[in-house]
Design a protein around this motif. Structure first.
Motif, mmCIF file in Angstrom:
data_model
loop_
_atom_site.group_PDB
_atom_site.id
_atom_site.type_symbol
_atom_site.label_atom_id
_atom_site.label_comp_id
_atom_site.label_asym_id
_atom_site.label_seq_id
_atom_site.Cartn_x
_atom_site.Cartn_y
_atom_site.Cartn_z
ATOM 1 N N LEU A 1 76.463 19.148 26.892
ATOM 2 C CA LEU A 1 75.818 19.557 25.635
ATOM 3 C C LEU A 1 74.427 20.059 25.976
ATOM 4 O O LEU A 1 73.587 19.302 26.478
ATOM 5 C CB LEU A 1 75.730 18.379 24.655
ATOM 6 N N LEU A 2 74.143 21.328 25.744
ATOM 7 C CA LEU A 2 72.863 21.960 26.044
ATOM 8 C C LEU A 2 72.083 22.163 24.746
ATOM 9 O O LEU A 2 72.540 22.894 23.859
ATOM 10 C CB LEU A 2 73.085 23.302 26.753
ATOM 11 N N VAL A 3 70.925 21.501 24.616
ATOM 12 C CA VAL A 3 70.105 21.576 23.399
ATOM 13 C C VAL A 3 68.759 22.194 23.786
ATOM 14 O O VAL A 3 67.997 21.613 24.548
ATOM 15 C CB VAL A 3 69.906 20.181 22.780
ATOM 16 N N GLU A 4 68.466 23.398 23.254
ATOM 17 C CA GLU A 4 67.230 24.117 23.588
ATOM 18 C C GLU A 4 66.906 25.058 22.436
ATOM 19 O O GLU A 4 67.768 25.828 21.978
ATOM 20 C CB GLU A 4 67.411 24.899 24.887
ATOM 21 N N ASP A 5 65.651 24.998 21.937
ATOM 22 C CA ASP A 5 65.268 25.832 20.794
ATOM 23 C C ASP A 5 64.887 27.249 21.206
ATOM 24 O O ASP A 5 64.896 28.163 20.375
ATOM 25 C CB ASP A 5 64.121 25.176 20.024
ATOM 26 N N GLU A 6 64.520 27.488 22.474
ATOM 27 C CA GLU A 6 64.200 28.835 22.939
ATOM 28 C C GLU A 6 65.502 29.538 23.284
ATOM 29 O O GLU A 6 66.235 29.126 24.201
ATOM 30 C CB GLU A 6 63.281 28.766 24.158
ATOM 31 N N ASP A 7 65.769 30.646 22.590
ATOM 32 C CA ASP A 7 67.047 31.332 22.764
ATOM 33 C C ASP A 7 67.236 31.835 24.191
ATOM 34 O O ASP A 7 68.329 31.707 24.767
ATOM 35 C CB ASP A 7 67.143 32.505 21.782
ATOM 36 N N VAL B 1 77.865 27.695 33.136
ATOM 37 C CA VAL B 1 79.242 28.178 32.981
ATOM 38 C C VAL B 1 79.736 28.761 34.296
ATOM 39 O O VAL B 1 80.902 28.584 34.682
ATOM 40 C CB VAL B 1 79.318 29.200 31.832
ATOM 41 N N ARG B 2 78.863 29.489 35.023
ATOM 42 C CA ARG B 2 79.251 30.068 36.315
ATOM 43 C C ARG B 2 79.630 28.987 37.322
ATOM 44 O O ARG B 2 80.391 29.232 38.249
ATOM 45 C CB ARG B 2 78.111 30.915 36.873
ATOM 46 N N GLN B 3 79.071 27.755 37.126
ATOM 47 C CA GLN B 3 79.380 26.653 38.035
ATOM 48 C C GLN B 3 80.630 25.888 37.602
ATOM 49 O O GLN B 3 80.968 24.875 38.220
ATOM 50 C CB GLN B 3 78.202 25.689 38.114
ATOM 51 N N GLY B 4 81.294 26.322 36.556
ATOM 52 C CA GLY B 4 82.538 25.698 36.149
ATOM 53 C C GLY B 4 82.410 24.622 35.100
ATOM 54 O O GLY B 4 83.385 23.901 34.823
ATOM 55 N N TYR B 5 81.233 24.498 34.463
ATOM 56 C CA TYR B 5 81.045 23.491 33.424
ATOM 57 C C TYR B 5 81.466 24.063 32.067
ATOM 58 O O TYR B 5 81.322 25.262 31.794
ATOM 59 C CB TYR B 5 79.582 23.031 33.361
ATOM 60 N N GLU B 6 81.932 23.178 31.201
ATOM 61 C CA GLU B 6 82.228 23.541 29.815
ATOM 62 C C GLU B 6 80.987 23.211 28.998
ATOM 63 O O GLU B 6 80.637 22.043 28.851
ATOM 64 C CB GLU B 6 83.451 22.760 29.308
ATOM 65 N N VAL B 7 80.302 24.219 28.478
ATOM 66 C CA VAL B 7 78.982 24.065 27.867
ATOM 67 C C VAL B 7 79.072 24.297 26.373
ATOM 68 O O VAL B 7 79.643 25.300 25.912
ATOM 69 C CB VAL B 7 77.961 25.028 28.496
ATOM 70 N N THR B 8 78.508 23.343 25.598
ATOM 71 C CA THR B 8 78.328 23.492 24.151
ATOM 72 C C THR B 8 76.833 23.556 23.880
ATOM 73 O O THR B 8 76.071 22.689 24.358
ATOM 74 C CB THR B 8 78.958 22.307 23.391
ATOM 75 N N THR B 9 76.378 24.544 23.121
ATOM 76 C CA THR B 9 74.941 24.726 22.904
ATOM 77 C C THR B 9 74.531 24.293 21.497
ATOM 78 O O THR B 9 75.347 24.319 20.562
ATOM 79 C CB THR B 9 74.542 26.201 23.122
ATOM 80 N N ALA B 10 73.244 23.909 21.364
ATOM 81 C CA ALA B 10 72.654 23.551 20.073
ATOM 82 C C ALA B 10 71.198 24.000 20.079
ATOM 83 O O ALA B 10 70.520 23.952 21.115
ATOM 84 C CB ALA B 10 72.750 22.050 19.836
ATOM 85 N N ALA B 11 70.696 24.456 18.909
ATOM 86 C CA ALA B 11 69.340 25.008 18.828
ATOM 87 C C ALA B 11 68.280 23.959 18.534
ATOM 88 O O ALA B 11 67.092 24.230 18.675
ATOM 89 C CB ALA B 11 69.275 26.107 17.767
ATOM 90 N N ASP B 12 68.651 22.742 18.109
ATOM 91 C CA ASP B 12 67.679 21.686 17.864
ATOM 92 C C ASP B 12 68.393 20.347 17.896
ATOM 93 O O ASP B 12 69.607 20.266 18.139
ATOM 94 C CB ASP B 12 66.950 21.898 16.533
ATOM 95 N N GLY B 13 67.651 19.276 17.629
ATOM 96 C CA GLY B 13 68.199 17.939 17.728
ATOM 97 C C GLY B 13 69.273 17.643 16.710
ATOM 98 O O GLY B 13 70.253 16.940 17.001
#
Length: 813
Positions: free
Chosen positions: A699-705, A716-728
């Protein structure tokens, strides 16, 4: 006949008259002749005469007194005479013999200590007895001794001991009482005595009042106005009970009522100017001077004011007071006034305006003239003293009447210590504000640099070294890394950079950076390295210490080159790097108010350049302050050094003499490593690894786009399944919808920041690991967040760095 010897004794030599000798010789001769006639043997007569002669000569020799017999003319000692000689009414005197017995003592000695005990065994405190015994041994050994602070219930004395006598078999003891001055009692005595009468003759009422409001002493003018009788007993009365006020807050004597002449109260605290200041004015005895607002000269008699008495009274007060005549000339000024005005001499200048700067002279002269000639009023005027032209002070003025030549009373508070503290607080506040600004700018800039470096890494994955764009992308990345170095300087200045402290020895750090320093300073400058023995370990970030040495070496190189250019010399520049062992005893001998007592390892960088001016040395650690020419210095080098040293728990001091040298001394506390710590740059033992074959849900949480996009593509290039979020809040929602192996989150975000989100997630998933990304210091974040199983990745980071850090966390999860 007697002859007087030079030693004060008489030598006696007996003599025999000539007639006696002739009679004795005749008798012997007649006896010998008679013996000859009877016996008829001349030899028998000769033997008789000879025997008598021999016996007489022997008796003469035996009975003759010795020529060197001496009879002393000293009288037997009379101790009553000694008692009369030592009679004193201010000093107690006693005499003891070798056995410690009291031979004699004067009356004052008996009144203080009695006559039943001899020094040093006196009825005093136990500690004082031990003090006297030690002094006694010293007196027998050295001939004299002194004991200070001999005390018991009746007082305190200083004992002086002297060994005397022809055989030095006696000790003379002199006990001098220690008298402590009671400022309140002295002031009360003055007001009840001549000074009070001098004030009364000019209509000035005076009273000394205790903190409880009880009158301790008052002069005749106060007694007459308060009670109507000059001889009234005022001591012990309530001071406020004699006064009243009307609706206009004018003060009257209660006995006279509203029809009486209003008075003005001048309050002067009575406190020891050399003692500790009383922070509670309500617990200080006060001197009140009551001055008639309606006119003066209404007191007892019409004699001109005695200014010498007034000066003697005001000279002992801690408040800065001075008086001028009607022409504005100083009549006197007490020591506190001159000290507050920054005037070194004990004699004031001719005019008060001589103490202020030229721009304020006219205003002060007009104010003194106005208060000297107008009504008896009081006020303040703001002036700038010549001793401190940058700090305005408030000078109080009061017009007085009935004091003869005295016309204006001036009051000035010694605010030098207060001004110094204000300056230090202002400087600390400024440094803190600039530091916070620098930290915020660096944090935001790190987000931008993270995106730039990340996109450069992604582009380089699609280009090989032979491509036309490859070199351009490398240049962009290199300049981004240079910018990242600048942000680290800003964070170092604001003491917010991430440190990786290790237990190390300073000589190891100096050795690793020495080769770089030699290339940096050039061939014209010699680098000298000197190390002390038995240096203690320190705990610091070696990379940051190298940065400190580089910054100081650059400053030293520039200072030496400027000096060589000014003098035309070809060489001779020297930069010294020294490490020193500093013990707690050395720190105590330094008497520094900044450096705490303890053991330190010092790093000293010294050069023989042009030096720093005394007016500038106090500002060199300020941000953006530089002594270099315009365009040659940013003013961040020494600020960065200061920030790194302070964040490492150390202290830095600068010394310089213009044209000779500049020396920076850095003191780092000695660190005692335990068994779990590895000294001197040894790598930490590898962390335990778990079975992990790669991949995972993140789970990747970062407000800077841009930062979020770079991190997502890298993972993702390293083979991880990534879900993103813009804030807490979005991160919490994502946790509720699925399962994750790791949360990678920024720290500072709108609505809900990273730590708040982490606490909410931990309530649902207690074992969830977190990897925080931030441009702030890791140590600061750990103190503020304090979450177990928390990891940290400093911004800006590259694609490879975030992938490596994620893999590391998942392996040790």
């Amino acid at each position: 006949m007697a002859n007087v010897a030079s030693e004060g004794a008489a030598v006696v030599t007996p003599t025999v008259p000539l007639r006696d000798w002739l009679m004795l010789s005749g008798a012997v001769t007649v006896s010998a002749a008679a013996l000859w006639g009877i016996s008829g043997q001349p030899l028998l007569a000769a033997g008789f005469a000879g025997g008598v002669t021999v016996i007489g000569a022997a008796l003469r020799v035996l009975l003759r007194p010795r020529q060197d017999a001496v009879t002393e003319d000293f009288a037997v000692p009379d101790w009553t005479v000694t008692n009369a000689a030592i009679a004193r009414d201010d000093v107690g005197i006693a005499i003891t013999d070798r056995a410690g017995r009291l031979v004699c003592a004067n009356g004052l000695m008996g009144a203080w200590f009695g006559i039943t005990a001899a020094p040093p065994r006196l009825p005093v405190e136990r500690g004082s007895v031990e003090l006297l015994e030690a002094a006694t041994r010293a007196a027998w050994r050295d001939g004299s001794a002194k004991a200070d602070g001999v005390a018991y219930s009746q007082g305190t004395w200083t004992a002086e001991i002297q060994r005397v006598g022809r055989g030095e078999d006696y000790l003379v003891w002199r006990f001098v009482p220690v008298v402590t001055q009671d400022l309140v009692a002295d002031m009360a005595g003055h007001i009840a005595g001549k000074v009070g009468r001098a004030l009364a003759r000019e209509g000035l009422q005076a009273a000394v009042v205790s903190p409880e409001g009880v009158i301790l002493a008052a002069n005749a003018a106060f007694a007459q106005r308060a009670t109507g009788s000059v001889s009234a007993q005022m001591a012990g009365a309530d001071f406020v009970s004699f006064l009243a006020s009307d609706e206009s807050d004018r003060i009257y004597y209660a006995r006279e009522g509203g029809k009486g002449t209003p008075v003005k109260l001048v309050h002067v605290p009575v406190a020891d100017p050399d003692g500790v200041a009383n922070t509670d004015p309500s617990r200080t005895t006060s001197l009140f001077l009551l001055i008639d607002n309606g006119g003066f000269g209404q007191g007892i008699g019409d004699v001109t004011a005695g200014l010498p008495q007034i000066e003697a009274l005001l000279a002992r007060l801690p408040l800065g007071l001075a008086m001028t005549d009607r022409d504005g000339r100083f009549l006197f000024a007490n020591a506190a006034f001159l000290r507050a005005a920054g005037h070194d001499d004990t004699i004031p200048p001719p005019y008060p305006s001589d103490l202020v700067i030229r721009e304020d002279k006219g205003a002060l002269v007009d104010a003194v003239r106005r208060y000297a000639q107008g009504q008896a009023t009081a006020g303040d005027v703001a002036v700038r003293l010549r001793a401190a032209p940058d700090e305005p002070v408030s000078l109080s003025l009061a017009g007085v009447r009935g004091l003869g030549e005295g016309a204006v009373l001036l009051s000035l508070k010694d605010s030098s210590e207060e001004t110094r503290l204000k300056r230090e607080i202002a400087q600390a506040t400024k440094m803190q504000a600039v530091g916070q600004l620098a930290g915020g700018v660096a944090h935001d800039f790190n987000n931008v640099l993270t995106a730039i470096i990340g996109y450069c890494d992604l582009m380089l994955m699609r280009h090989t070294p032979g491509d036309s764009d490859y070199d351009d992308i490398q240049q962009i990345k290199a300049n981004s890394n240079r910018a990242a170095s600048l942000t680290r300087q800003l964070l170092a200045f604001s003491r917010q950079q991430t440190l990786r402290p290790q237990v190390l020895q300073l000589p190891d750090v100096v050795a690793e950076v020495s080769a770089l320093l030699k290339r940096l300073i050039g061939e014209k400058i010699t680098l000298e390295v000197v190390h002390d023995r038995d240096l203690g370990f320190v705990r610091a970030d070696p990379t940051q210490l190298e940065q400190v040495l580089l910054n100081l070496a650059v400053n030293a190189r520039d200072a030496i080159n400027d000096k060589l250019a000014a003098t035309g010399a070809k060489g001779g520049g020297v930069v010294k790097l020294m490490t020193r062992r500093v013990t707690a005893a050395d720190v105590r001998a330094m008497k520094s108010e900044i450096l705490p007592l303890g053991d330190y390892t010092a790093l000293v960088v010294e050069d023989n350049g042009h030096g720093i001016k005394p007016s500038q040395i106090g500002k060199i650690f300020e941000p953006f302050f530089t002594t270099k020419e315009k365009g040659k210095g940013t003013g961040l080098g020494l600020s960065t050094v200061y920030g790194i040293v302070k964040q490492s728990g150390g202290f830095i001091f600068a010394e310089s003499e213009v044209g000779k040298f500049t020396r920076f001394s850095i003191y780092l506390p000695v660190h005692v490593p335990d068994a779990s710590e590895a000294p001197a740059r040894q790598l930490a033992s590898p962390e335990p690894k778990r079975e992990w074959s790669g991949g995972g849900r993140i789970l990747l949480v970062e407000d800077e786009d841009t930062v979020r996009a770079v991190a997502e593509r890298a993972l993702v290039r390293q083979g991880y399944e990534v879900t993103t979020a813009a804030d807490g809040e979005e991160g919490l929602e994502a946790i509720g919808r699925g399962q994750f192996d790791l949360v990678v989150s920024d720290v500072v975000m709108p609505t809900m920041d990273g730590p708040a989100m982490a606490r909410e997630i931990r309530a649902l998933r207690p074992d969830m690991p977190f990897l925080f990304m931030s441009g702030y210091a890791e140590e600061q974040l750990r103190r503020e967040i304090d979450i177990p199983n928390m990891h940290f990745l400093a911004k800006p980071f590259s694609v490879q760095q975030i992938c490596d850090e994620v893999e590391k966390v998942l392996r040790v999860r």
